[in-house]
Design a protein around this motif. Structure first.
Motif, short mmCIF file in Angstrom:
data_model
loop_
_atom_site.label_atom_id
_atom_site.label_comp_id
_atom_site.label_asym_id
_atom_site.label_seq_id
_atom_site.Cartn_x
_atom_site.Cartn_y
_atom_site.Cartn_z
N MET A 196 0.83 -1.21 0.00
CA MET A 196 0.00 0.00 0.00
C MET A 196 0.86 1.26 0.00
O MET A 196 0.56 2.24 -0.69
CB MET A 196 -0.93 -0.01 1.22
CG MET A 196 -1.91 1.15 1.23
SD MET A 196 -3.12 0.99 2.57
CE MET A 196 -4.07 2.51 2.31
N ASP A 197 1.96 1.25 0.76
CA ASP A 197 2.87 2.40 0.77
C ASP A 197 3.51 2.61 -0.60
O ASP A 197 3.67 3.75 -1.05
CB ASP A 197 3.96 2.19 1.82
CG ASP A 197 3.44 2.38 3.24
OD1 ASP A 197 2.38 3.01 3.40
OD2 ASP A 197 4.08 1.88 4.18
N GLU A 198 3.89 1.51 -1.26
CA GLU A 198 4.47 1.63 -2.59
C GLU A 198 3.45 2.20 -3.57
O GLU A 198 3.80 3.04 -4.42
CB GLU A 198 4.94 0.25 -3.08
CG GLU A 198 6.10 -0.35 -2.31
CD GLU A 198 7.42 0.36 -2.56
OE1 GLU A 198 7.47 1.25 -3.44
OE2 GLU A 198 8.40 0.04 -1.87
N LEU A 199 2.21 1.79 -3.46
CA LEU A 199 1.16 2.29 -4.34
C LEU A 199 0.92 3.78 -4.09
O LEU A 199 0.76 4.57 -5.03
CB LEU A 199 -0.12 1.49 -4.11
CG LEU A 199 -1.29 1.77 -5.06
CD1 LEU A 199 -0.90 1.47 -6.50
CD2 LEU A 199 -2.50 0.94 -4.67
N ARG A 200 0.93 4.17 -2.82
CA ARG A 200 0.74 5.59 -2.48
C ARG A 200 1.89 6.44 -3.03
O ARG A 200 1.66 7.53 -3.57
CB ARG A 200 0.64 5.73 -0.96
CG ARG A 200 0.29 7.14 -0.51
CD ARG A 200 0.29 7.25 0.99
NE ARG A 200 -0.78 6.48 1.60
CZ ARG A 200 -0.58 5.43 2.38
NH1 ARG A 200 0.63 5.01 2.64
NH2 ARG A 200 -1.62 4.80 2.91
N SER A 201 3.11 5.95 -2.89
CA SER A 201 4.26 6.68 -3.43
C SER A 201 4.16 6.80 -4.94
O SER A 201 4.45 7.86 -5.53
CB SER A 201 5.56 5.96 -3.06
OG SER A 201 5.75 5.94 -1.66
N LEU A 202 3.74 5.73 -5.59
CA LEU A 202 3.60 5.73 -7.05
C LEU A 202 2.58 6.77 -7.49
O LEU A 202 2.77 7.46 -8.50
CB LEU A 202 3.19 4.34 -7.52
CG LEU A 202 3.14 4.07 -9.02
CD1 LEU A 202 4.48 4.36 -9.66
CD2 LEU A 202 2.73 2.63 -9.27
#
Length: 264
Positions: A196-202
């Motif tokens: 989820m953090d990776e998706l938010r950063s993306l």
């Protein structure tokens, strides 16, 4: 519990592959598809495995060998009550954690809706923008709404609205809601929250890229990001202006576009 455990294992694999091979590329749209597809696979594949297991052919009856009825006597067994085993305790803990995570998500959505309901509505270039008076809360996008503080609206309207419009047009809030539901289901797996953090950063990289391409001065925009690092944000489910690492976002803005072959 078993289903969520298998989902968590698959999410760990998705996160590992993405983190090693894709997280520093600039193929933002492709990377987003990969992460969302990974979340879907983590939900669907375990369900298919368990469905196949539950519907497997039953073994032949031990009383029927080569068509010969053995006529074994039936035995009735009464089991004594057992103490709660470790697996039962783990299952209760899992359910409790799941309910707490879902309750937190519902409360976050409620807080968002309450804030939006109290905002003043204005129109900027055909877009509906919600204005509030809490200067400590950074701008964000959720559920089709662009929400700005009055100070941001008066001082940084152009850059912030371009950024939040990118979130709005790409329906990033739907991604975050879906990822939040999956991470609530597999809450005891750290990698589910990492995905989820990776998706938010993306999402932030995509929005930053649109701002830079719109003609906004890159240095002015980077200074605005640094200025907003201390702002309060709805971290769980909204696309806040200061989400993700500011340092990584600035580094991504300075990178050249990755070649198409990187996707392979």
């Amino acid at each position: 519990f078993s289903y969520s455990f298998m989902s968590g294992l698959l999410l760990s694999l998705v996160w590992l592959v993405y983190r090693i091979g894709m997280s520093r590329t600039t193929c933002y749209a492709f990377n987003r598809v990969v992460l969302i597809a990974g979340l879907c696979v983590a939900l669907v594949v375990p369900a298919m495995m368990m469905y196949g297991f539950m519907n497997a052919p039953e073994a032949a009856s031990p009383s029927d060998v080569d068509g010969i009825e053995l006529g074994l006597p039936s035995v009735s067994v009464t089991l004594a009550p057992e103490t709660i085993d470790a697996l039962s305790v783990a299952s209760y803990v899992y359910v409790a954690g799941f309910l707490i995570s879902v309750a937190y998500m519902i409360m976050s959505i409620y807080r968002l809706l309450m804030l939006i309901s109290k905002c003043e509505t204005v129109h900027v270039d055909g877009k509906k923008v919600m204005i509030h008076d809490d200067d400590t809360l950074v701008s964000f996008t959720w559920g089709g709404h662009i929400v700005l503080s009055r100070t941001d609206y008066e001082r940084n309207r152009n850059m912030v609205i371009v950024h939040e419009t990118a979130h709005l047009e790409r329906f990033h809030w739907v991604d975050l809601l879906f990822a939040k539901m999956v991470s609530s289901f597999t809450w005891y797996w750290p990698t589910s929250w990492m995905v989820m953090d990776e998706l938010r950063s993306l999402h932030e990289y995509e929005a930053d890229y649109k701002v830079v391409k719109s003609g906004v001065d890159r240095k002015d925009y980077q200074m605005l990001l640094i200025e907003k690092t201390a702002g309060v944000r709805f971290q769980s489910i909204a696309s806040s202006f200061n989400n993700s690492s500011i340092k990584l976002r600035i580094i991504q803005m300075m990178k050249k576009q990755s070649k198409g072959t990187v996707r392979i």
